[in-house]
Design a protein around this motif. Sequence first.
Motif, PDB file in Angstrom:
ATOM      1  N   ALA A 115       0.830  -1.212   0.000  1.00  0.00           N
ATOM      2  CA  ALA A 115       0.000   0.000   0.000  1.00  0.00           C
ATOM      3  C   ALA A 115       0.857   1.252   0.000  1.00  0.00           C
ATOM      4  O   ALA A 115       0.661   2.161  -0.823  1.00  0.00           O
ATOM      5  N   TYR A 116       1.814   1.319   0.916  1.00  0.00           N
ATOM      6  CA  TYR A 116       2.685   2.484   0.946  1.00  0.00           C
ATOM      7  C   TYR A 116       3.535   2.582  -0.317  1.00  0.00           C
ATOM      8  O   TYR A 116       3.851   3.670  -0.789  1.00  0.00           O
ATOM      9  N   GLY A 117       3.898   1.427  -0.869  1.00  0.00           N
ATOM     10  CA  GLY A 117       4.744   1.418  -2.059  1.00  0.00           C
ATOM     11  C   GLY A 117       4.089   2.053  -3.266  1.00  0.00           C
ATOM     12  O   GLY A 117       4.764   2.563  -4.158  1.00  0.00           O
ATOM     13  N   ILE A 118       2.743   2.021  -3.327  1.00  0.00           N
ATOM     14  CA  ILE A 118       2.066   2.679  -4.445  1.00  0.00           C
ATOM     15  C   ILE A 118       1.539   4.060  -4.053  1.00  0.00           C
ATOM     16  O   ILE A 118       0.871   4.726  -4.841  1.00  0.00           O
ATOM     17  N   GLY A 119       1.839   4.472  -2.812  1.00  0.00           N
ATOM     18  CA  GLY A 119       1.504   5.825  -2.406  1.00  0.00           C
ATOM     19  C   GLY A 119       0.247   5.976  -1.586  1.00  0.00           C
ATOM     20  O   GLY A 119      -0.161   7.092  -1.289  1.00  0.00           O
ATOM     21  N   ALA A 120      -0.416   4.889  -1.206  1.00  0.00           N
ATOM     22  CA  ALA A 120      -1.632   5.004  -0.399  1.00  0.00           C
ATOM     23  C   ALA A 120      -1.273   5.501   0.991  1.00  0.00           C
ATOM     24  O   ALA A 120      -0.300   5.059   1.585  1.00  0.00           O
ATOM     25  N   THR A 121      -2.067   6.424   1.498  1.00  0.00           N
ATOM     26  CA  THR A 121      -1.843   6.947   2.844  1.00  0.00           C
ATOM     27  C   THR A 121      -3.101   6.920   3.690  1.00  0.00           C
ATOM     28  O   THR A 121      -3.038   7.179   4.888  1.00  0.00           O
ATOM     29  N   SER A 122      -4.257   6.653   3.100  1.00  0.00           N
ATOM     30  CA  SER A 122      -5.518   6.668   3.828  1.00  0.00           C
ATOM     31  C   SER A 122      -6.356   5.461   3.440  1.00  0.00           C
ATOM     32  O   SER A 122      -6.122   4.831   2.417  1.00  0.00           O
ATOM     33  N   THR A 123      -7.346   5.175   4.266  1.00  0.00           N
ATOM     34  CA  THR A 123      -8.210   4.025   4.016  1.00  0.00           C
ATOM     35  C   THR A 123      -9.664   4.469   3.952  1.00  0.00           C
ATOM     36  O   THR A 123     -10.039   5.451   4.602  1.00  0.00           O
ATOM     37  N   PRO A 124     -10.492   3.738   3.185  1.00  0.00           N
ATOM     38  CA  PRO A 124     -10.098   2.654   2.281  1.00  0.00           C
ATOM     39  C   PRO A 124      -9.572   3.197   0.962  1.00  0.00           C
ATOM     40  O   PRO A 124      -9.983   4.257   0.499  1.00  0.00           O
ATOM     41  N   SER A 125      -8.656   2.488   0.374  1.00  0.00           N
ATOM     42  CA  SER A 125      -8.157   2.786  -0.965  1.00  0.00           C
ATOM     43  C   SER A 125      -8.326   1.527  -1.810  1.00  0.00           C
ATOM     44  O   SER A 125      -8.160   0.413  -1.301  1.00  0.00           O
ATOM     45  N   PHE A 126      -8.652   1.712  -3.072  1.00  0.00           N
ATOM     46  CA  PHE A 126      -8.966   0.583  -3.944  1.00  0.00           C
ATOM     47  C   PHE A 126      -8.220   0.694  -5.272  1.00  0.00           C
ATOM     48  O   PHE A 126      -7.923   1.797  -5.751  1.00  0.00           O
TER      49      PHE A 126
ATOM     50  N   GLY B 153      -6.229  -1.949 -11.628  1.00  0.00           N
ATOM     51  CA  GLY B 153      -5.147  -0.972 -11.647  1.00  0.00           C
ATOM     52  C   GLY B 153      -5.579   0.473 -11.593  1.00  0.00           C
ATOM     53  O   GLY B 153      -4.732   1.354 -11.504  1.00  0.00           O
ATOM     54  N   ARG B 154      -6.881   0.725 -11.620  1.00  0.00           N
ATOM     55  CA  ARG B 154      -7.359   2.106 -11.578  1.00  0.00           C
ATOM     56  C   ARG B 154      -7.786   2.448 -10.155  1.00  0.00           C
ATOM     57  O   ARG B 154      -8.661   1.794  -9.606  1.00  0.00           O
ATOM     58  N   PRO B 155      -7.173   3.479  -9.562  1.00  0.00           N
ATOM     59  CA  PRO B 155      -7.465   3.799  -8.163  1.00  0.00           C
ATOM     60  C   PRO B 155      -8.825   4.450  -7.963  1.00  0.00           C
ATOM     61  O   PRO B 155      -9.303   5.216  -8.787  1.00  0.00           O
ATOM     62  N   VAL B 156      -9.426   4.101  -6.848  1.00  0.00           N
ATOM     63  CA  VAL B 156     -10.644   4.750  -6.365  1.00  0.00           C
ATOM     64  C   VAL B 156     -10.416   5.002  -4.877  1.00  0.00           C
ATOM     65  O   VAL B 156      -9.932   4.122  -4.174  1.00  0.00           O
ATOM     66  N   ALA B 157     -10.760   6.188  -4.394  1.00  0.00           N
ATOM     67  CA  ALA B 157     -10.493   6.541  -3.002  1.00  0.00           C
ATOM     68  C   ALA B 157     -11.766   6.638  -2.197  1.00  0.00           C
ATOM     69  O   ALA B 157     -12.735   7.244  -2.628  1.00  0.00           O
ATOM     70  N   GLY B 158     -11.770   6.056  -1.031  1.00  0.00           N
ATOM     71  CA  GLY B 158     -12.853   6.250  -0.099  1.00  0.00           C
ATOM     72  C   GLY B 158     -14.066   5.370  -0.350  1.00  0.00           C
ATOM     73  O   GLY B 158     -14.166   4.667  -1.351  1.00  0.00           O
ATOM     74  N   ALA B 159     -15.009   5.447   0.601  1.00  0.00           N
ATOM     75  CA  ALA B 159     -16.247   4.666   0.493  1.00  0.00           C
ATOM     76  C   ALA B 159     -17.211   5.415  -0.412  1.00  0.00           C
ATOM     77  O   ALA B 159     -18.209   5.981   0.028  1.00  0.00           O
ATOM     78  N   GLN B 160     -16.903   5.409  -1.685  1.00  0.00           N
ATOM     79  CA  GLN B 160     -17.673   6.171  -2.653  1.00  0.00           C
ATOM     80  C   GLN B 160     -19.056   5.560  -2.883  1.00  0.00           C
ATOM     81  O   GLN B 160     -19.303   4.403  -2.541  1.00  0.00           O
ATOM     82  N   PRO B 161     -19.971   6.315  -3.478  1.00  0.00           N
ATOM     83  CA  PRO B 161     -21.292   5.771  -3.793  1.00  0.00           C
ATOM     84  C   PRO B 161     -21.192   4.540  -4.692  1.00  0.00           C
ATOM     85  O   PRO B 161     -20.224   4.377  -5.444  1.00  0.00           O
TER      86      PRO B 161
END
Length: 258
Positions: free
Chosen positions: A209-220, A224-232
């Motif tokens: 997670a840190y290696g790809i730059g994630a710093t907060s949760t949840p991260s998805f 390979g396409r990032p989505v951040a947070g508990a989105q709708p």
Amino acid sequence: MPTPSRPSPSAKKQPSARKPMLFGLTVVLAAGLLGFVSYRATAPDETAGTPAAVTTAGPDSDVHRELAELARRDAGDKLAQGRTDAPVVLIEYADFQCGYCGKFARDTEPELIKRYVDDGTLRIEWRNFPIFGEASEAAARASWAAGQQDRFWAFHRAAYAEGAKEKGFGRDRIEDLAQLAGVKDIDRFVRDADSAAATEAVRTDREQAYGIGATSTPSFLINGRPVAGAQPMAVFTQAIEAAAAEEANVGNAGDPAK
């Protein structure tokens, strides 16, 4: 949402240093020229209707392909569900003390399983990403230990049940969660949770997670396409369906009969 200081990325299994990615509320865009992938997860916007951007060509797709390679597709992965050959893999980086992770687990994930995992379109792979201290670490190790007896997802549901977070993740509480999850051998569960193997498994996930730059949760990551947070729900459904369509197009392009 608290954000911990970020340690140096691990050299293990990282995407090559090409471009940074920035997380927006519901839109993910690849931009810039050099650097590690980075994202900033923000609180979900309940009114937002703009789905995560899905790009299928150009330089950004190179980054997406590298991130997609983080999917393990291991039939023996106790912390995953869905077919190993599913066209779409959703990787979730989460903490059991994260309120938004719980929201996703309760409100969105069951519907994704019903719609996409059950029909073979989607595989979900969990990564323990404890960022809120020792209790998060303990819960992460416990989830791995439950997985050794094929009860990870049951433990996951128990730990993310409404009000569960407020009861904490002390040793007695973790054993209670294991029993709620149907873990049969509690003594083995306790040994596994305290083992070096559990510590190493959690460390590996967190370093990814840190290696790809994630710093907060949840991260998805969705293919390979990032989505951040508990989105709708709409954000996840469009991203999954777009990724599935892209995979189908790639397959058709390689088959002259189609």
